[in-house]
Design a protein around this motif. Sequence first.
Motif, PDB file in Angstrom:
ATOM      1  N   TYR A 160       0.643  -1.312  -0.111  1.00 37.33           N
ATOM      2  CA  TYR A 160       0.023  -0.088  -0.062  1.00 37.33           C
ATOM      3  C   TYR A 160       0.818   1.246   0.112  1.00 37.33           C
ATOM      4  N   SER A 161       1.782   1.161  -0.859  1.00 43.07           N
ATOM      5  CA  SER A 161       2.682   2.282  -0.933  1.00 43.07           C
ATOM      6  C   SER A 161       2.096   3.760  -1.248  1.00 43.07           C
ATOM      7  N   ASN A 162       1.176   3.680  -2.112  1.00 40.60           N
ATOM      8  CA  ASN A 162       0.505   4.991  -2.418  1.00 40.60           C
ATOM      9  C   ASN A 162      -0.126   5.370  -1.178  1.00 40.60           C
ATOM     10  N   LEU A 163      -0.320   4.948   0.051  1.00 39.30           N
ATOM     11  CA  LEU A 163      -0.870   5.418   1.050  1.00 39.30           C
ATOM     12  C   LEU A 163       0.150   5.934   2.088  1.00 39.30           C
ATOM     13  N   TYR A 164       1.218   5.331   1.795  1.00 41.04           N
ATOM     14  CA  TYR A 164       2.278   5.813   3.021  1.00 41.04           C
ATOM     15  C   TYR A 164       3.060   7.009   2.566  1.00 41.04           C
ATOM     16  N   PRO A 165       3.397   7.678   3.277  1.00 41.68           N
ATOM     17  CA  PRO A 165       4.490   8.889   2.942  1.00 41.68           C
ATOM     18  C   PRO A 165       5.803   8.634   3.215  1.00 41.68           C
ATOM     19  N   CYS A 166       6.303   7.716   2.148  1.00 38.14           N
ATOM     20  CA  CYS A 166       7.777   7.421   2.370  1.00 38.14           C
ATOM     21  C   CYS A 166       8.697   8.345   1.510  1.00 38.14           C
ATOM     22  N   GLY A 167       9.405   8.826   2.195  1.00 40.32           N
ATOM     23  CA  GLY A 167      10.504   9.713   1.793  1.00 40.32           C
ATOM     24  C   GLY A 167      12.042   9.625   2.202  1.00 40.32           C
ATOM     25  N   THR A 168      12.650  10.614   1.845  1.00 36.39           N
ATOM     26  CA  THR A 168      14.224  10.501   2.380  1.00 36.39           C
ATOM     27  C   THR A 168      14.484  11.059   3.594  1.00 36.39           C
ATOM     28  N   LEU A 169      13.434  11.944   4.126  1.00 37.94           N
ATOM     29  CA  LEU A 169      13.980  12.645   5.474  1.00 37.94           C
ATOM     30  C   LEU A 169      13.266  11.676   6.434  1.00 37.94           C
ATOM     31  N   ILE A 170      13.743  11.857   7.767  1.00 35.34           N
ATOM     32  CA  ILE A 170      13.594  11.055   8.972  1.00 35.34           C
ATOM     33  C   ILE A 170      12.085  11.785   9.353  1.00 35.34           C
TER      34      ILE A 170
ATOM     35  N   ARG B 108     -21.295   3.011  11.299  1.00 32.71           N
ATOM     36  CA  ARG B 108     -20.552   3.789  12.431  1.00 32.71           C
ATOM     37  C   ARG B 108     -20.856   5.502  12.280  1.00 32.71           C
ATOM     38  N   GLY B 109     -21.458   5.863  11.214  1.00 36.61           N
ATOM     39  CA  GLY B 109     -21.496   7.209  11.326  1.00 36.61           C
ATOM     40  C   GLY B 109     -20.455   8.115  10.544  1.00 36.61           C
ATOM     41  N   ARG B 110     -20.681   9.174  10.536  1.00 36.64           N
ATOM     42  CA  ARG B 110     -19.756  10.351   9.978  1.00 36.64           C
ATOM     43  C   ARG B 110     -18.288   9.775  10.458  1.00 36.64           C
ATOM     44  N   TRP B 111     -17.170   9.596   9.605  1.00 40.18           N
ATOM     45  CA  TRP B 111     -15.905   9.505  10.347  1.00 40.18           C
ATOM     46  C   TRP B 111     -14.740  10.192   9.651  1.00 40.18           C
ATOM     47  N   VAL B 112     -13.649  10.142  10.083  1.00 38.12           N
ATOM     48  CA  VAL B 112     -12.511  10.926   9.469  1.00 38.12           C
ATOM     49  C   VAL B 112     -11.043  10.003   9.249  1.00 38.12           C
ATOM     50  N   SER B 113     -11.010  10.244   8.031  1.00 34.99           N
ATOM     51  CA  SER B 113      -9.895   9.345   7.357  1.00 34.99           C
ATOM     52  C   SER B 113      -8.652  10.419   7.066  1.00 34.99           C
ATOM     53  N   TYR B 114      -7.616   9.712   7.169  1.00 29.69           N
ATOM     54  CA  TYR B 114      -6.209  10.409   6.770  1.00 29.69           C
ATOM     55  C   TYR B 114      -6.515  10.958   5.555  1.00 29.69           C
ATOM     56  N   LYS B 115      -6.071  11.990   4.980  1.00 25.89           N
ATOM     57  CA  LYS B 115      -5.828  12.439   3.404  1.00 25.89           C
ATOM     58  C   LYS B 115      -4.797  11.429   2.853  1.00 25.89           C
ATOM     59  N   THR B 116      -4.867  11.176   1.777  1.00 20.24           N
ATOM     60  CA  THR B 116      -3.909  10.455   0.886  1.00 20.24           C
ATOM     61  C   THR B 116      -2.464  10.922   0.976  1.00 20.24           C
ATOM     62  N   GLY B 117      -1.768  10.129   1.450  1.00 22.07           N
ATOM     63  CA  GLY B 117      -0.192  10.403   1.933  1.00 22.07           C
ATOM     64  C   GLY B 117      -0.046  10.762   3.245  1.00 22.07           C
ATOM     65  N   MET B 118      -0.972  10.839   4.064  1.00 21.83           N
ATOM     66  CA  MET B 118      -0.755  11.350   5.431  1.00 21.83           C
ATOM     67  C   MET B 118      -1.084  10.234   6.431  1.00 21.83           C
ATOM     68  N   HIS B 119      -1.324   9.066   5.834  1.00 19.03           N
ATOM     69  CA  HIS B 119      -1.433   7.673   6.724  1.00 19.03           C
ATOM     70  C   HIS B 119      -0.173   7.648   7.488  1.00 19.03           C
ATOM     71  N   ILE B 120      -0.446   6.990   8.802  1.00 23.18           N
ATOM     72  CA  ILE B 120       0.687   6.832   9.620  1.00 23.18           C
ATOM     73  C   ILE B 120       1.484   5.319   8.976  1.00 23.18           C
ATOM     74  N   PRO B 121       2.674   5.543   8.782  1.00 22.42           N
ATOM     75  CA  PRO B 121       3.562   4.273   7.956  1.00 22.42           C
ATOM     76  C   PRO B 121       4.043   3.338   9.255  1.00 22.42           C
ATOM     77  N   PRO B 122       4.325   2.132   8.801  1.00 23.78           N
ATOM     78  CA  PRO B 122       4.675   1.210  10.125  1.00 23.78           C
ATOM     79  C   PRO B 122       6.021   1.898  10.553  1.00 23.78           C
ATOM     80  N   GLY B 123       6.245   1.917  11.831  1.00 21.93           N
ATOM     81  CA  GLY B 123       7.627   2.354  12.201  1.00 21.93           C
ATOM     82  C   GLY B 123       7.417   3.860  12.569  1.00 21.93           C
ATOM     83  N   GLY B 124       6.489   4.474  11.869  1.00 24.08           N
ATOM     84  CA  GLY B 124       6.423   5.963  11.936  1.00 24.08           C
ATOM     85  C   GLY B 124       5.308   6.467  12.964  1.00 24.08           C
TER      86      GLY B 124
END
Length: 435
Positions: free
Chosen positions: A13-23, A272-288
């Motif tokens: 699911y790499s399109n959902l995770y903000p993987c970059g070169t900065l920590i 469940r009702g109206r809920w809130v999802s992270y915007k694309t690219g703002m999901h929390i990555p494993p270890g992050g």
Amino acid sequence: MNSRTVPCIRIDYSNLYPCGTLINKQIYTDINEADVNQFYLRFEENDEQKSIFRKWTDELLQTNDKDIINNIFEEYRRLWRSRKYGSRFFDLHGREFQNFAINLTNHMEQSEWRQLSMSKSHADRRILRSRVYAIGSRDDIEWNGKFINDTVERKKKKLEMIQHLQSLELFDWFAPNYELHESNLFESDHDLEIRITRQGTQETIEELYQNMQNEPKLIAWVNFAASHNVCGSYSVDFGGSQEEEVATNCDGAVLLGTLGYFVETGLKSWVRGRWVSYKTGMHIPPGGHYWAMTKFVTGPSHVDCGMIATAFADFRPYIPIFYPYTERKYFYTLIGNVKNEEELEKRCMIDIEGVLKTCLAKQVHTLVTGASGCGAFRHNPYVEAKLWKKCLEKKEYRCGSLKQVIFAVLDSETSDNWIAFRNEFSTLQNIENKM
């Protein structure tokens, strides 16, 4: 970095995770004072909602009579349970509902706010969470819930909101192909004080804060978030874990909400009702995770502390729509046996070590965490406690600012979570039973 330590889910699911070169990545940098309110999630109420909430607010402003106040509260609860209105009528992101919640809770004692927060009734929780959301996202309300009329005081509140927004950072310690250089983070090694206590995260932080009045230290707490949904279920009639409850007693949920959007359609929303999802690219990555400075506003003190919102590995069974991103299939067989113990431990440890790396990077003195992943995400508490001990014994986490780690495990003495962490750390620290 060995690619085998990177969980499959990041690749799938790499399109959902903000993987970059900065920590890490600061989310908000330059914020104009005039535009600060635009960052927060807002729900536009309809005329009927505005009419009902304004009526209740006007009645509350004209009385201090406990019976009248209780009658208004009961009317709200009745509409919450009614077929015509229901819980979705009362959205904590709506301004008029927030005004009602603020004025209702301003008639209560602080101890009553905590009762609302820990209530099994989602109607009661929604009132308290709406109060906190209003406080964290509006410059016309002080941290104590009082409305601000003075221009100078309003500007002061706005500047604090901006500081919290600007403190929001995304850490991605295990991004693929990133070479981590840590040598400049560490000093000479030292012992860590490790404790376990049977009380809630917020209560533990408030106690620490009081004990540090003469010599303040930076306290950080772990918010066990969902990687895809903002603050788990803070805005819907579902769930209610210790961490979700804690995150909605400060502006942590408010800050994370600035990274999300409303989801109002589909089966999940219908249930469940109206809920809130992270915007694309703002999901929390494993270890992050996300780091932010937050302020608790429902306790006896307004405590400033760091929040580490991290998503420990999700080992729940796969359920389409509801749990589509579970990692269980990578590490467990269909009957629940571990496929490869070594790979499972590597996966769990990147979440633990990510938290510890951020503590060092942000100069945290005391970390407060719970039994990570051992609730809804189905981690084995005996394995999890063992891995925490293994990580905390590493020299690199004993060479910086971190001096104290406290496991706030709000479970019974007979629970596996309490027994596992007590047994693992009993020879290293004092056990506190505060229940």
